[in-house]
Motif scaffolding. Sequence first.
Motif, PDB file in Angstrom:
ATOM      1  N   THR A 387      -8.703 -23.617  -2.330  1.00  0.00           N
ATOM      2  CA  THR A 387      -9.439 -23.170  -0.986  1.00  0.00           C
ATOM      3  C   THR A 387      -8.794 -22.036  -0.450  1.00  0.00           C
ATOM      4  N   ARG A 388      -7.850 -21.278  -1.051  1.00  0.00           N
ATOM      5  CA  ARG A 388      -7.434 -20.425  -0.220  1.00  0.00           C
ATOM      6  C   ARG A 388      -8.312 -18.923  -0.696  1.00  0.00           C
ATOM      7  N   ASP A 389      -8.101 -18.146   0.346  1.00  0.00           N
ATOM      8  CA  ASP A 389      -8.838 -16.896   0.338  1.00  0.00           C
ATOM      9  C   ASP A 389      -8.151 -15.933  -0.846  1.00  0.00           C
ATOM     10  N   ALA A 390      -9.022 -14.746  -1.021  1.00  0.00           N
ATOM     11  CA  ALA A 390      -8.408 -13.816  -2.136  1.00  0.00           C
ATOM     12  C   ALA A 390      -7.275 -13.182  -1.359  1.00  0.00           C
ATOM     13  N   PRO A 391      -6.149 -12.573  -2.225  1.00  0.00           N
ATOM     14  CA  PRO A 391      -5.040 -11.733  -1.613  1.00  0.00           C
ATOM     15  C   PRO A 391      -5.645 -10.560  -0.880  1.00  0.00           C
ATOM     16  N   GLY A 392      -4.880  -9.980   0.139  1.00  0.00           N
ATOM     17  CA  GLY A 392      -5.163  -9.143   1.104  1.00  0.00           C
ATOM     18  C   GLY A 392      -4.405  -7.839   0.541  1.00  0.00           C
ATOM     19  N   LYS A 393      -4.868  -6.784   1.222  1.00  0.00           N
ATOM     20  CA  LYS A 393      -4.096  -5.385   0.896  1.00  0.00           C
ATOM     21  C   LYS A 393      -3.791  -4.835   2.418  1.00  0.00           C
ATOM     22  N   PHE A 394      -2.659  -4.177   2.269  1.00  0.00           N
ATOM     23  CA  PHE A 394      -2.107  -3.846   3.763  1.00  0.00           C
ATOM     24  C   PHE A 394      -3.128  -2.615   4.149  1.00  0.00           C
ATOM     25  N   SER A 395      -3.338  -2.595   5.600  1.00  0.00           N
ATOM     26  CA  SER A 395      -3.654  -1.428   6.003  1.00  0.00           C
ATOM     27  C   SER A 395      -2.962  -0.401   6.281  1.00  0.00           C
ATOM     28  N   SER A 396      -3.358   0.902   6.511  1.00  0.00           N
ATOM     29  CA  SER A 396      -2.474   2.281   6.604  1.00  0.00           C
ATOM     30  C   SER A 396      -1.440   1.845   7.775  1.00  0.00           C
ATOM     31  N   THR A 397      -1.755   1.127   8.828  1.00  0.00           N
ATOM     32  CA  THR A 397      -0.878   0.831   9.768  1.00  0.00           C
ATOM     33  C   THR A 397       0.077  -0.126   9.400  1.00  0.00           C
ATOM     34  N   GLU A 398      -0.121  -0.911   8.659  1.00  0.00           N
ATOM     35  CA  GLU A 398       0.612  -2.116   7.939  1.00  0.00           C
ATOM     36  C   GLU A 398       1.788  -1.432   7.020  1.00  0.00           C
ATOM     37  N   VAL A 399       1.271  -0.405   6.198  1.00  0.00           N
ATOM     38  CA  VAL A 399       1.826   0.296   5.237  1.00  0.00           C
ATOM     39  C   VAL A 399       3.049   0.862   5.939  1.00  0.00           C
ATOM     40  N   GLN A 400       2.724   1.678   7.064  1.00  0.00           N
ATOM     41  CA  GLN A 400       3.814   2.396   7.916  1.00  0.00           C
ATOM     42  C   GLN A 400       4.708   1.592   8.422  1.00  0.00           C
ATOM     43  N   ALA A 401       4.234   0.390   8.920  1.00  0.00           N
ATOM     44  CA  ALA A 401       5.391  -0.420   9.556  1.00  0.00           C
ATOM     45  C   ALA A 401       6.274  -1.107   8.567  1.00  0.00           C
ATOM     46  N   TRP A 440       5.521  11.128   1.244  1.00  0.00           N
ATOM     47  CA  TRP A 440       4.744  10.819   2.557  1.00  0.00           C
ATOM     48  C   TRP A 440       4.985  11.737   3.439  1.00  0.00           C
ATOM     49  N   LYS A 441       5.651  13.185   3.141  1.00  0.00           N
ATOM     50  CA  LYS A 441       5.821  14.228   4.017  1.00  0.00           C
ATOM     51  C   LYS A 441       4.607  14.992   3.952  1.00  0.00           C
ATOM     52  N   LEU A 442       3.677  14.716   2.892  1.00  0.00           N
ATOM     53  CA  LEU A 442       2.810  15.628   2.804  1.00  0.00           C
ATOM     54  C   LEU A 442       1.371  15.006   3.793  1.00  0.00           C
ATOM     55  N   PRO A 443       1.073  15.691   4.737  1.00  0.00           N
ATOM     56  CA  PRO A 443       0.006  15.489   5.696  1.00  0.00           C
ATOM     57  C   PRO A 443      -1.219  14.413   5.590  1.00  0.00           C
ATOM     58  N   TYR A 444      -1.448  14.706   4.286  1.00  0.00           N
ATOM     59  CA  TYR A 444      -2.665  14.102   3.743  1.00  0.00           C
ATOM     60  C   TYR A 444      -2.334  12.792   2.909  1.00  0.00           C
ATOM     61  N   TRP A 445      -1.224  12.438   2.616  1.00  0.00           N
ATOM     62  CA  TRP A 445      -0.640  11.412   1.757  1.00  0.00           C
ATOM     63  C   TRP A 445      -1.463  10.014   2.226  1.00  0.00           C
ATOM     64  N   LYS A 446      -1.235   9.756   3.576  1.00  0.00           N
ATOM     65  CA  LYS A 446      -1.656   8.457   3.908  1.00  0.00           C
ATOM     66  C   LYS A 446      -3.032   8.246   3.818  1.00  0.00           C
ATOM     67  N   ASP A 447      -3.841   9.287   3.706  1.00  0.00           N
ATOM     68  CA  ASP A 447      -5.267   9.413   3.692  1.00  0.00           C
ATOM     69  C   ASP A 447      -5.845   9.033   2.220  1.00  0.00           C
ATOM     70  N   LEU A 448      -4.994   9.206   1.307  1.00  0.00           N
ATOM     71  CA  LEU A 448      -5.493   8.803  -0.084  1.00  0.00           C
ATOM     72  C   LEU A 448      -6.113   7.492  -0.465  1.00  0.00           C
ATOM     73  N   LEU A 449      -7.116   7.486  -1.027  1.00  0.00           N
ATOM     74  CA  LEU A 449      -7.619   6.099  -1.542  1.00  0.00           C
ATOM     75  C   LEU A 449      -6.874   5.645  -2.662  1.00  0.00           C
ATOM     76  N   LEU A 450      -6.604   6.431  -3.785  1.00  0.00           N
ATOM     77  CA  LEU A 450      -5.870   6.412  -4.832  1.00  0.00           C
ATOM     78  C   LEU A 450      -4.624   7.074  -4.982  1.00  0.00           C
ATOM     79  N   PRO A 451      -3.742   6.756  -4.303  1.00  0.00           N
ATOM     80  CA  PRO A 451      -2.239   7.656  -4.633  1.00  0.00           C
ATOM     81  C   PRO A 451      -1.710   7.533  -5.645  1.00  0.00           C
ATOM     82  N   HIS A 452      -1.999   6.385  -6.585  1.00  0.00           N
ATOM     83  CA  HIS A 452      -1.177   5.799  -7.860  1.00  0.00           C
ATOM     84  C   HIS A 452      -2.096   5.305  -8.733  1.00  0.00           C
ATOM     85  N   ASN A 453      -2.339   5.737  -9.833  1.00  0.00           N
ATOM     86  CA  ASN A 453      -3.126   5.193 -10.982  1.00  0.00           C
ATOM     87  C   ASN A 453      -2.547   3.900 -11.565  1.00  0.00           C
ATOM     88  N   LEU A 454      -3.503   2.850 -11.850  1.00  0.00           N
ATOM     89  CA  LEU A 454      -2.838   2.054 -13.059  1.00  0.00           C
ATOM     90  C   LEU A 454      -3.090   2.176 -14.465  1.00  0.00           C
TER      91      LEU A 454
END
Length: 691
Positions: A387-401, A440-454
Amino acid sequence: MDGVEQFMEFVRGQFPADSEIHCPCRKCLNQALRPHHEVNDHIHIFGMSLLYTRWVHHGESPDGQVVEFREEVQHDEYDDGGGYIWLLSDAFPQCQFPKSYDEAKKYLRELGIAYESIHVCKNNCVLFHKSEVFDMDYANLEVCPVCDESRWEGGESGRQVPHKVLRHFPLIPRLKRMFAMKRTAEEAQWHKVDRKPVANEMSHPADGEAWKDFDRKYQSFAADARNLRLSLATDGFNPLGNMSTQYSMWPVLVTPLNLPPWECVNSANCFMSLLIPGPSPGKDFDLFIKPLIEELLALWKGVSTYDAVSGKKFDLRAAVLWCIHDYPALSTLSGRTTKGYYACIHCDKNPLSRALRGKIAYIGHRRFLPKDHEWRKSLAFDGRRETRDAPGKFSSTEVQAELEKVKDVRPGKHPAPAPRKRKRGEKSSPKIWSRKVGLWKLPYWKDLLLPHNLDVMHIEKNICDALLGILLKIEGKNKDTENARLDLYDMGIRHEFHLREDGDGCRMPEAFYLLNKENRTRFCKFLKGVKFPHGYAANLGRFISADGTKLQGRLKTHCCHVLLQKIMLAGLRGLVRKDVYEAIAELGDIFRELCSRNLKIDVVKGLKEKILVILCKLEKIFPPAFFDVMVHLAMHLPDEALLRGHVQYGWMYPIERRLGTLKNFVSNRARPEGSIAEAYGASDTLTFCSR
């Protein structure tokens, strides 16, 4: 024979009898100093080099005149490569060559082809160089300011040999050289000028959602087609072969993604930016990439560059769009854990991980199914309804926290602080990130949709190995163990597979998904008889055991690629139950679609639903111990394909080939990093001159 005697007579007239001279035989090629009698023997045994017609190493000048022998001059000429420069000057009199080896190296430094050697603290605390970005100036220090260890191996009073040396190949001059030539400058704009998008197809990273989203967020960057999108790749390899299993060095490679597809995989366009020395840097990897981070920050602001197409200067900008690595290296580069209960980088909240007897499994993929799906009510999976929901992914704010919790973690081997005692009733939060990396010092790094590939390559290999291991009951790879059967007992499912008492011990009932000896022999006989075109794949017969019932040795990644997508489907037909065959065949179809030359967007969206159903089917067939994190990661591959585009821009095959080339550069096993750095510089010079 007369020629040998004539040469030795000439040498005796120029050199003292007890001196050592360069041996011109075909084996030594004037690279070794030997006594006169040994040189005479070598020439008789191996013959003299046919290219050595002007005896410049033995007293004859390039213009054919005999010069007086001076021992100290002869050694200097050998050390600085003067003899080779004389030969080139004689062969190409219309060209102007540098007068010495040092002068030639000076020209290379001015062109930006040379590399910089940066000393590293013994404990990986600091780099002994100056950095305005990271606010440090340790270039002239003799001891580490953190751990007080000497910079040199023998201490300050001994011979000044550094403990470790990081070789930095500046990236900015290499990117500038792309625009100094008209052909490569035009190729850098191919993605916007010459590319012809096709509806519902992805054949270039510019067709992926990650590229498009970056352009929408940074429109000023996207306005100029000359601005570069880069991929960052790294992996460790052992340059010493079987001599050491612990030593590994880590090159950091950068590839421009603006180029046409056939140029993106060209090794000449894969630049080595850093050569990190061994042994493995581990969690201190972030220290070694600081010089690259400095360059990336400068490239984001803009670097003045000459454009050969327009004949004018412009401000070149560049940004890293994603990173390429295998799964363990993802943790090294990103600082995020890839082990334990939070090993999946896409399932940050309430992951599928579950503790079994002796391992952690990733089961329960029906959580991703719709709420009203019939499989959610089934007890056949793990003995309970879902009955559980699917796993969730952190938002940008939660990642920074989460990163704020580890922002003070610093590199180096330091004594760990005493752990804080947990109060009664207090729950400890999971530690998903071990450190906040420099990216994370790169100004655009937080906005990347796919920073690391599987990495599709290694995921495909792990799944293939797991399937073959359990079907053929390969020792060490078979996940159908006694603990796996006890897991079924703990969950109260599949009672026919539970352990049975047999005298003083227990026996394991034969499962329907295991091949019996006769079918194993038939399957291995089929693999042994498969013939491939030359260069397509390895000879699978080499991996068949002597009794012909199982595979042995380590299959190469490309062998697993071919097996899972094509060969295994034909070999298992009629040997396993229908539901087992269909699940494995459908899984092979998923990987074949993901690796196709042109990805259809609607097909990839359909794969998201298909892979989920296939994993649920496999959960009903194989024991829970079969499902490690690498099997689970397969369900996230379609999502990443929609973001990235074609698989060739995100998997490790071209990177592994490049690492193989670097490994072949090792000529001195006592100094493998130096060998690779010098050989790579020579290769880079030839590539530049050929263009």
